[in-house]
Motif scaffolding. Structure first.
Motif, PDB file in Angstrom:
ATOM      1  N   MET A   9       0.955  -1.197   0.011  1.00  0.00           N
ATOM      2  CA  MET A   9       0.181  -0.112  -0.115  1.00  0.00           C
ATOM      3  C   MET A   9       0.967   1.364  -0.082  1.00  0.00           C
ATOM      4  SD  MET A   9      -3.324   1.053   2.594  1.00  0.00           S
ATOM      5  CE  MET A   9      -4.255   1.907   2.267  1.00  0.00           C
ATOM      6  N   PRO A  10       0.509   2.345  -0.726  1.00  0.00           N
ATOM      7  CA  PRO A  10       1.316   3.460  -0.822  1.00  0.00           C
ATOM      8  C   PRO A  10       1.244   4.362   0.255  1.00  0.00           C
ATOM      9  CG  PRO A  10      -0.547   3.872  -2.194  1.00  0.00           C
ATOM     10  CD  PRO A  10      -0.520   2.326  -1.602  1.00  0.00           C
ATOM     11  N   ILE A  11       2.252   5.235   0.379  1.00  0.00           N
ATOM     12  CA  ILE A  11       2.081   6.440   1.662  1.00  0.00           C
ATOM     13  C   ILE A  11       0.914   7.345   1.196  1.00  0.00           C
ATOM     14  CG2 ILE A  11       3.140   8.306   2.561  1.00  0.00           C
ATOM     15  CD1 ILE A  11       5.900   7.410   1.779  1.00  0.00           C
ATOM     16  N   LEU A  12       0.027   7.130   2.348  1.00  0.00           N
ATOM     17  CA  LEU A  12      -1.357   7.910   2.090  1.00  0.00           C
ATOM     18  C   LEU A  12      -0.859   9.385   2.434  1.00  0.00           C
ATOM     19  CD1 LEU A  12      -3.660   5.478   3.705  1.00  0.00           C
ATOM     20  CD2 LEU A  12      -3.094   5.543   1.476  1.00  0.00           C
ATOM     21  N   SER A  13      -1.869  10.372   1.845  1.00  0.00           N
ATOM     22  CA  SER A  13      -1.645  11.598   2.186  1.00  0.00           C
ATOM     23  C   SER A  13      -1.966  11.844   3.961  1.00  0.00           C
ATOM     24  CB  SER A  13      -2.652  12.636   1.594  1.00  0.00           C
ATOM     25  OG  SER A  13      -3.970  12.106   1.560  1.00  0.00           O
ATOM     26  N   SER A  14      -2.668  11.233   4.591  1.00  0.00           N
ATOM     27  CA  SER A  14      -2.945  11.308   6.122  1.00  0.00           C
ATOM     28  C   SER A  14      -1.650  10.777   6.611  1.00  0.00           C
ATOM     29  CB  SER A  14      -4.254  10.352   6.256  1.00  0.00           C
ATOM     30  OG  SER A  14      -4.053   9.038   5.824  1.00  0.00           O
ATOM     31  N   GLU A  15      -0.807  10.188   6.201  1.00  0.00           N
ATOM     32  CA  GLU A  15       0.370   9.778   6.649  1.00  0.00           C
ATOM     33  C   GLU A  15       1.556  10.808   6.696  1.00  0.00           C
ATOM     34  OE1 GLU A  15      -0.619   4.926   5.995  1.00  0.00           O
ATOM     35  OE2 GLU A  15       1.095   6.002   4.841  1.00  0.00           O
ATOM     36  N   ILE A  16       1.211  11.840   5.877  1.00  0.00           N
ATOM     37  CA  ILE A  16       2.209  12.956   5.981  1.00  0.00           C
ATOM     38  C   ILE A  16       1.966  13.768   6.656  1.00  0.00           C
ATOM     39  CG2 ILE A  16       3.229  14.440   4.388  1.00  0.00           C
ATOM     40  CD1 ILE A  16       2.605  12.757   2.158  1.00  0.00           C
ATOM     41  N   LYS A  17       2.778  14.016   7.920  1.00  0.00           N
ATOM     42  CA  LYS A  17       2.193  14.799   8.843  1.00  0.00           C
ATOM     43  C   LYS A  17       3.320  16.263   9.222  1.00  0.00           C
ATOM     44  CE  LYS A  17      -0.007  10.972  11.249  1.00  0.00           C
ATOM     45  NZ  LYS A  17      -1.318  11.392  11.003  1.00  0.00           N
ATOM     46  N   TRP A  18       2.630  17.153   9.468  1.00  0.00           N
ATOM     47  CA  TRP A  18       3.418  18.598   9.875  1.00  0.00           C
ATOM     48  C   TRP A  18       3.825  18.327  11.388  1.00  0.00           C
ATOM     49  CZ3 TRP A  18       2.161  18.246   4.978  1.00  0.00           C
ATOM     50  CH2 TRP A  18       2.759  19.210   4.167  1.00  0.00           C
ATOM     51  N   MET A  19       4.805  18.165  11.709  1.00  0.00           N
ATOM     52  CA  MET A  19       5.280  18.334  13.099  1.00  0.00           C
ATOM     53  C   MET A  19       5.919  19.405  13.692  1.00  0.00           C
ATOM     54  SD  MET A  19       4.141  15.216  13.843  1.00  0.00           S
ATOM     55  CE  MET A  19       4.497  14.751  15.222  1.00  0.00           C
ATOM     56  N   LYS A  20       5.675  19.848  14.970  1.00  0.00           N
ATOM     57  CA  LYS A  20       6.410  20.945  15.506  1.00  0.00           C
ATOM     58  C   LYS A  20       7.886  20.598  15.682  1.00  0.00           C
ATOM     59  CE  LYS A  20       2.533  23.360  17.774  1.00  0.00           C
ATOM     60  NZ  LYS A  20       1.964  23.786  18.996  1.00  0.00           N
ATOM     61  N   SER A  21       8.701  21.549  15.970  1.00  0.00           N
ATOM     62  CA  SER A  21      10.071  21.535  16.325  1.00  0.00           C
ATOM     63  C   SER A  21      10.050  21.544  18.038  1.00  0.00           C
ATOM     64  CB  SER A  21      10.957  22.275  15.833  1.00  0.00           C
ATOM     65  OG  SER A  21      10.568  23.749  16.299  1.00  0.00           O
ATOM     66  N   ALA A  43       5.069   9.260   8.355  1.00  0.00           N
ATOM     67  CA  ALA A  43       4.581   8.288   9.038  1.00  0.00           C
ATOM     68  C   ALA A  43       3.915   7.120   8.687  1.00  0.00           C
ATOM     69  CB  ALA A  43       3.690   8.794  10.365  1.00  0.00           C
ATOM     70  N   ASN A  44       4.341   6.408   7.749  1.00  0.00           N
ATOM     71  CA  ASN A  44       4.004   5.311   7.393  1.00  0.00           C
ATOM     72  C   ASN A  44       4.126   3.888   8.010  1.00  0.00           C
ATOM     73  OD1 ASN A  44       4.724   2.854   5.113  1.00  0.00           O
ATOM     74  ND2 ASN A  44       2.815   3.778   4.539  1.00  0.00           N
ATOM     75  N   PRO A  45       3.167   3.153   8.274  1.00  0.00           N
ATOM     76  CA  PRO A  45       3.574   1.978   9.164  1.00  0.00           C
ATOM     77  C   PRO A  45       4.196   0.979   8.813  1.00  0.00           C
ATOM     78  CG  PRO A  45       1.188   2.018   8.024  1.00  0.00           C
ATOM     79  CD  PRO A  45       1.557   3.216   8.029  1.00  0.00           C
ATOM     80  N   ASP A  46       4.527   0.788   7.548  1.00  0.00           N
ATOM     81  CA  ASP A  46       5.229   0.103   6.565  1.00  0.00           C
ATOM     82  C   ASP A  46       6.541   0.523   6.179  1.00  0.00           C
ATOM     83  OD1 ASP A  46       3.016  -1.792   6.629  1.00  0.00           O
ATOM     84  OD2 ASP A  46       2.121  -0.676   4.709  1.00  0.00           O
ATOM     85  N   ASN A  47       6.917   1.603   6.684  1.00  0.00           N
ATOM     86  CA  ASN A  47       8.296   2.078   6.594  1.00  0.00           C
ATOM     87  C   ASN A  47       8.783   2.236   5.112  1.00  0.00           C
ATOM     88  OD1 ASN A  47       8.614   2.114   9.242  1.00  0.00           O
ATOM     89  ND2 ASN A  47       9.855   0.289   9.341  1.00  0.00           N
ATOM     90  N   LEU A  48       7.553   2.616   4.169  1.00  0.00           N
ATOM     91  CA  LEU A  48       7.783   2.933   2.816  1.00  0.00           C
ATOM     92  C   LEU A  48       8.817   4.072   2.399  1.00  0.00           C
ATOM     93  CD1 LEU A  48       4.367   2.120   1.129  1.00  0.00           C
ATOM     94  CD2 LEU A  48       6.282   0.477   1.724  1.00  0.00           C
ATOM     95  N   LEU A  49       9.511   3.974   1.501  1.00  0.00           N
ATOM     96  CA  LEU A  49      10.469   5.000   1.012  1.00  0.00           C
ATOM     97  C   LEU A  49       9.776   5.940   0.161  1.00  0.00           C
ATOM     98  CD1 LEU A  49      13.600   5.930   0.298  1.00  0.00           C
ATOM     99  CD2 LEU A  49      12.890   4.571  -1.830  1.00  0.00           C
ATOM    100  N   ALA A  50       9.783   7.286   0.577  1.00  0.00           N
ATOM    101  CA  ALA A  50       9.283   8.440  -0.248  1.00  0.00           C
ATOM    102  C   ALA A  50      10.151   8.765  -1.329  1.00  0.00           C
ATOM    103  CB  ALA A  50       9.138   9.607   0.794  1.00  0.00           C
ATOM    104  N   ILE A  51       9.681   8.593  -2.354  1.00  0.00           N
ATOM    105  CA  ILE A  51      10.689   8.744  -3.813  1.00  0.00           C
ATOM    106  C   ILE A  51      10.498  10.227  -4.151  1.00  0.00           C
ATOM    107  CG2 ILE A  51      11.097   7.891  -5.872  1.00  0.00           C
ATOM    108  CD1 ILE A  51       9.847   5.265  -5.224  1.00  0.00           C
TER     109      ILE A  51
END
Length: 332
Positions: free
Chosen positions: A1-13, A63-71
């Motif tokens: 399963m690909p990286i979903l848009s919901s798994e791309i998260k903006w995090m604070k420093s 934050a992909n649970p399958d540790n997929l590479l973002a290309i």
């Protein structure tokens, strides 16, 4: 399963402020979407009168649970602000703070198409937020889009490469592309942005350093796996307490417990209920003694990104101002 848009998260420093400590490492706190002042504070009248420059550091975490590479991720200002301020982005490191910034960082930002262009054109004119910001440069990948939102199915989006440095007339920049556009774009709704390309992204570990006379650790066959949800930036030290047992400490976390060379070691990051990393027990070989050490550094599946907001002196008041940053990538 690909990286979903919901798994791309903006995090604070870790630190959010206006002093030299601003920024630093990735925090556990997600930035709420569509919430007022989720990144920058309001601009009061006194600040608008005198003008200001503020910085905020964010992390875009895959934050992909399958540790997929973002290309080949591409980051860009999808929609710039409607007010007279300017928000641009530039790359950071996983640990840098505002103290290290010089004010001369390479900025990436957006402009508006000034004149409609037809398919087959390779020259376009854009209205920038100021020639001095130098948002477009020779060799840049740029995004041209008349979509209402990043994910909108309606409208067109193209990526193109700048053949040369832009030429300016005031704040109007003429951009020349290396190849012709496939689509036509209207001036009224088309945004043009320079893209920051950090390269393929995956959580990772440095090559472990083993201090032992007879023990071995084969990371070539059994690499350290850093979790894409629980992984963080941390220097780890594994210290043997016997021939088979060890304790592990992190440079900011301190002790996270211990393990054995006879079972996989998967210390839990309680903030996300996922492991920081996994050590495969098959990697251990030879004979260890108390005091032997194994050290390594983990890096999360996250892109460190700085936002720079410039409010010119005498800027007019504006309610509901916002900037939207977009991400485009494939996964594997």
């Amino acid at each position: 399963m690909p990286i979903l848009s919901s798994e791309i998260k903006w995090m604070k420093s870790l630190t959010v402020s206006d002093d030299s400590s601003n920024g630093g490492r990735l925090s556990k706190n997600e930035i709420p979407d569509g919430v007022k002042n989720n990144i920058f504070p309001d601009v009061p009248q006194a600040e608008r009168t005198t003008g200001s420059t503020r910085y905020r550091k964010v992390f875009i975490k895959f934050a992909n649970p399958d540790n997929l590479l973002a290309i080949a991720p591409k980051l860009f200002v999808e929609t710039n602000t409607a007010a007279q301020d300017m928000v641009a982005i530039f790359p950071g490191s996983l640990t840098d703070t505002q103290a290290t910034l010089t004010g001369s960082e390479r900025l990436y930002g957006a402009a508006r198409l000034q004149t409609a262009i037809n398919a087959g054109s390779s020259v376009l004119e854009v209205n920038t937020e100021g020639a001095s910001f130098n948002l477009f440069r020779s060799g840049d990948l740029i995004r041209i889009s008349n979509k209402a939102t990043v994910d909108d199915v309606a409208g067109f989006e193209e990526f193109a490469t700048l053949a040369a440095a832009p030429s300016y007339t005031g704040d109007l920049a003429q951009l020349t592309l290396t190849s012709a556009l496939a689509n036509s774009f209207p001036a009224t709704s088309t945004k043009v942005a320079s893209c920051y390309q950090p390269g393929d992204l995956k959580a990772s570990s440095t090559m472990p350093v083993l201090t032992s006379v007879a023990g071995t650790f084969n990371s070539a066959l059994y690499p350290i796996i850093v979790d894409h949800i629980g992984g963080i930036t941390q220097n780890w030290l594994l210290t043997f307490t016997s021939a088979s047992s060890f304790n592990v400490t992190g440079d900011t976390l301190g002790s996270i417990g211990g393990g054995s060379i006879s079972v996989n070691f998967t210390p839990l990051n309680s903030d996300f209920a996922r492991p920081f990393f996994t050590l495969d027990f098959h990697a251990f070989g030879g004979t260890f003694v108390s005091g032997n050490t194994l050290s390594f550094t983990t890096q999360p599946a996250a892109i460190a990104l700085w936002y720079k907001r410039v409010v010119p002196a005498g800027a007019a008041s504006y309610s509901g101002n916002q900037v939207i940053i977009g991400v485009d990538c494939e996964s594997a």
